[in-house]
Design an enzyme around this catalytic site. Sequence first.
Site, PDB file in Angstrom:
ATOM      1  N   LYS A  45      46.338 -37.750 -25.487  1.00  0.00           N
ATOM      2  CA  LYS A  45      45.758 -36.494 -25.983  1.00  0.00           C
ATOM      3  C   LYS A  45      44.789 -36.869 -27.101  1.00  0.00           C
ATOM      4  O   LYS A  45      45.027 -37.812 -27.859  1.00  0.00           O
ATOM      5  CB  LYS A  45      46.866 -35.581 -26.528  1.00  0.00           C
ATOM      6  CG  LYS A  45      46.360 -34.287 -27.170  1.00  0.00           C
ATOM      7  CD  LYS A  45      45.640 -33.366 -26.183  1.00  0.00           C
ATOM      8  CE  LYS A  45      45.007 -32.154 -26.881  1.00  0.00           C
ATOM      9  NZ  LYS A  45      44.169 -31.361 -25.966  1.00  0.00           N
ATOM     10  N   ASN A  69      42.122 -23.118 -20.040  1.00  0.00           N
ATOM     11  CA  ASN A  69      42.909 -23.482 -21.216  1.00  0.00           C
ATOM     12  C   ASN A  69      42.107 -23.259 -22.485  1.00  0.00           C
ATOM     13  O   ASN A  69      40.880 -23.392 -22.510  1.00  0.00           O
ATOM     14  CB  ASN A  69      43.365 -24.942 -21.136  1.00  0.00           C
ATOM     15  CG  ASN A  69      42.347 -25.916 -21.730  1.00  0.00           C
ATOM     16  OD1 ASN A  69      42.322 -26.131 -22.956  1.00  0.00           O
ATOM     17  ND2 ASN A  69      41.487 -26.480 -20.882  1.00  0.00           N
ATOM     18  N   MET A  71      43.710 -24.751 -25.562  1.00  0.00           N
ATOM     19  CA  MET A  71      44.814 -25.375 -26.297  1.00  0.00           C
ATOM     20  C   MET A  71      44.477 -25.471 -27.796  1.00  0.00           C
ATOM     21  O   MET A  71      45.345 -25.300 -28.649  1.00  0.00           O
ATOM     22  CB  MET A  71      45.085 -26.780 -25.747  1.00  0.00           C
ATOM     23  CG  MET A  71      45.378 -26.825 -24.243  1.00  0.00           C
ATOM     24  SD  MET A  71      46.791 -25.831 -23.762  1.00  0.00           S
ATOM     25  CE  MET A  71      48.123 -26.811 -24.434  1.00  0.00           C
ATOM     26  N   GLY A  72      43.212 -25.776 -28.108  1.00  0.00           N
ATOM     27  CA  GLY A  72      42.808 -25.873 -29.513  1.00  0.00           C
ATOM     28  C   GLY A  72      43.186 -27.186 -30.167  1.00  0.00           C
ATOM     29  O   GLY A  72      43.485 -27.224 -31.365  1.00  0.00           O
ATOM     30  N   LEU A  73      43.183 -28.256 -29.358  1.00  0.00           N
ATOM     31  CA  LEU A  73      43.397 -29.613 -29.870  1.00  0.00           C
ATOM     32  C   LEU A  73      44.758 -29.834 -30.552  1.00  0.00           C
ATOM     33  O   LEU A  73      44.816 -30.464 -31.612  1.00  0.00           O
ATOM     34  CB  LEU A  73      42.270 -29.969 -30.851  1.00  0.00           C
ATOM     35  CG  LEU A  73      41.277 -31.025 -30.394  1.00  0.00           C
ATOM     36  CD1 LEU A  73      40.124 -31.162 -31.399  1.00  0.00           C
ATOM     37  CD2 LEU A  73      41.966 -32.378 -30.230  1.00  0.00           C
ATOM     38  N   ASN A 128      35.971 -38.027 -27.839  1.00  0.00           N
ATOM     39  CA  ASN A 128      35.821 -36.725 -27.184  1.00  0.00           C
ATOM     40  C   ASN A 128      34.706 -35.922 -27.857  1.00  0.00           C
ATOM     41  O   ASN A 128      34.898 -35.347 -28.924  1.00  0.00           O
ATOM     42  CB  ASN A 128      37.157 -35.975 -27.246  1.00  0.00           C
ATOM     43  CG  ASN A 128      37.134 -34.679 -26.462  1.00  0.00           C
ATOM     44  OD1 ASN A 128      36.082 -34.264 -25.968  1.00  0.00           O
ATOM     45  ND2 ASN A 128      38.283 -34.038 -26.346  1.00  0.00           N
ATOM     46  N   CYS A 131      35.154 -31.042 -26.763  1.00  0.00           N
ATOM     47  CA  CYS A 131      36.219 -30.029 -26.805  1.00  0.00           C
ATOM     48  C   CYS A 131      35.612 -28.633 -26.957  1.00  0.00           C
ATOM     49  O   CYS A 131      34.876 -28.380 -27.902  1.00  0.00           O
ATOM     50  CB  CYS A 131      37.191 -30.270 -27.944  1.00  0.00           C
ATOM     51  SG  CYS A 131      38.387 -28.912 -28.032  1.00  0.00           S
ATOM     52  N   SER A 195      36.310 -29.897 -19.291  1.00  0.00           N
ATOM     53  CA  SER A 195      36.330 -28.582 -18.640  1.00  0.00           C
ATOM     54  C   SER A 195      34.987 -27.871 -18.853  1.00  0.00           C
ATOM     55  O   SER A 195      34.257 -28.170 -19.794  1.00  0.00           O
ATOM     56  CB  SER A 195      37.473 -27.735 -19.220  1.00  0.00           C
ATOM     57  OG  SER A 195      37.361 -27.651 -20.618  1.00  0.00           O
ATOM     58  N   GLY A 270      43.379 -33.949 -13.961  1.00  0.00           N
ATOM     59  CA  GLY A 270      43.869 -33.039 -14.995  1.00  0.00           C
ATOM     60  C   GLY A 270      44.710 -31.921 -14.411  1.00  0.00           C
ATOM     61  O   GLY A 270      45.932 -32.024 -14.315  1.00  0.00           O
ATOM     62  N   THR A 271      44.035 -30.852 -13.982  1.00  0.00           N
ATOM     63  CA  THR A 271      44.738 -29.655 -13.505  1.00  0.00           C
ATOM     64  C   THR A 271      45.783 -29.971 -12.423  1.00  0.00           C
ATOM     65  O   THR A 271      46.916 -29.478 -12.484  1.00  0.00           O
ATOM     66  CB  THR A 271      43.699 -28.634 -12.972  1.00  0.00           C
ATOM     67  OG1 THR A 271      42.832 -28.259 -14.043  1.00  0.00           O
ATOM     68  CG2 THR A 271      44.375 -27.398 -12.415  1.00  0.00           C
TER      69      THR A 271
HETATM   70  O1  RRO Z   1      42.761 -29.089 -26.712  1.00  0.00           O
HETATM   71  C1  RRO Z   1      41.917 -28.428 -26.076  1.00  0.00           C
HETATM   72  O2  RRO Z   1      41.785 -27.196 -26.179  1.00  0.00           O
HETATM   73  C2  RRO Z   1      40.974 -29.078 -25.139  1.00  0.00           C
HETATM   74  C3  RRO Z   1      40.253 -30.217 -25.458  1.00  0.00           C
HETATM   75 BR1  RRO Z   1      40.503 -31.146 -27.055  1.00  0.00          BR
HETATM   76  C4  RRO Z   1      39.287 -30.700 -24.544  1.00  0.00           C
HETATM   77  O3  RRO Z   1      38.581 -31.702 -24.767  1.00  0.00           O
HETATM   78  N1  RRO Z   1      39.116 -30.022 -23.375  1.00  0.00           N
HETATM   79  C5  RRO Z   1      39.837 -28.926 -23.077  1.00  0.00           C
HETATM   80  O4  RRO Z   1      39.634 -28.338 -21.990  1.00  0.00           O
HETATM   81  N2  RRO Z   1      40.776 -28.463 -23.955  1.00  0.00           N
END
Ligand code: RRO
Length: 313
Positions: A45, A69, A71-73, A128, A131, A195, A270-271
Site C-alpha cells: 500500500k 474507491n 480510500m483516502g490513502l 505514486n 492518487c 484508477s 487490483g479489482t
Molecule cells: O488510497 C486511495 O484512495 C487510492 C490511492 Br492512494 C490510489 O493511488 N489509487 C486509488 O484508486 N485509491
Amino acid sequence: MVSTATQIATFTFDNCLMNAAGVYCMTKEELLAIDASLAGSFVTKTGTLEARSGNPEPRYKATKLGSINSMGLPNHGFAYYLDFVTELQQKPNSKQHFLSLVGLSPEDTHTILKTVQQSDYQGLVELNLSCPNVPGKPQIAYDFEATDLILKEIFQYYTKPLGIKLPPYFDMVHFDQAAAIFNQYPLSFVNCVNSIGNGLVLDDEQVVIKPKNGFGGIGGAYIKPTALANVHAFYQRLKPSIAIIGTGGVASGRDAFEHILCGASMVQIGTALQQEGPEIFQRITTELKAIMSEKGYETLADFRGKLHYLSCG
Ligand code: RRO
C-alpha cells in the site's frame, strides 16, 4: 516450456503477475499471503510519512463491471512497509518487491525518499504520482510542471531503482508531453494506470460511497481499454530502459496477454484480486500460459509490444 518470467531493470521475477497497490497490501499478513501465492512479486500500500486512517466508510464498492474507491490513502506509515520489505530482502531466495510511496507534499516525498536512500533497502520503489482520493490534493502527474520538478529534485539525491505510478491520460498530446518528461530521468519503470479518477456510481438515486459525495477512482473492466492505450502509448514513446507495468481491468489470462502485447513487462491485478483473493494468480497464470502455448510463444519477449495494426490500404 512456457514461462511467464520477466524483468524490471536488473530485477527478475518468476511470474509477471502481481497485486496492484491498494489491494491486499495494507498489512504484513496480506502481503505475506500474496508472497505465498503464485504472484511474482507484491507492491505495498502506498506509504506516507505518517500513518493515516483514510476517508470515512463506506469507501469501496464492487460493481458489476469493476469498482469505485475513495480510500483516502489509509496506511501504516512508510516506515512500516520499508522495514518489512527490507526484512524480506535479507531472507535467502526471497522474491523481489515494490515499495509504494508518496508524501502529501513534495517536502514529505523528499523526506521519505531520503530515508529510503539512506536505508539498507536495495529493491524497487514505486512512487505514486496519481492518487485521486485525498481531498484538496490533486493527482500530481496531471500537472506536468510539478511532475518534472519533483523528478528533477528526486534524482539529485536518489540513486536506487525507482519507477512511477501514473494516472490515465486521454490525449495524444499528453502522451507526448508526459513521455518527453519521463525520458529525461533514469526511471526503472512507469506503471499505467491508476484508477480513472473521480467517477460516480449510483444505486437508485444515491451514490454508493461516502467520501467526496460519492466521487471515486474507477477500476476493473470499465478501464481496460484506457489502460491498454496508456501502456501502448508509453511503450511507443519511452526509451527502452524504462519498462512498463500494465494495470487496469485484468481479470483473465486474455486480459494479461493483451497488456503484454501492448508492451507491459509486468501485469498488476487490483479489482479482480479484491473480488477473488490471492488464488487468482494461479488461475490467471494458467490461462495466460494456455494462450501462449496455443500461439507458440515460450516467453513474454516473444510477443511483448508486438501489437498488430490494421494497415492503411
Ligand atoms: O488510497 C486511495 O484512495 C487510492 C490511492 Br492512494 C490510489 O493511488 N489509487 C486509488 O484508486 N485509491
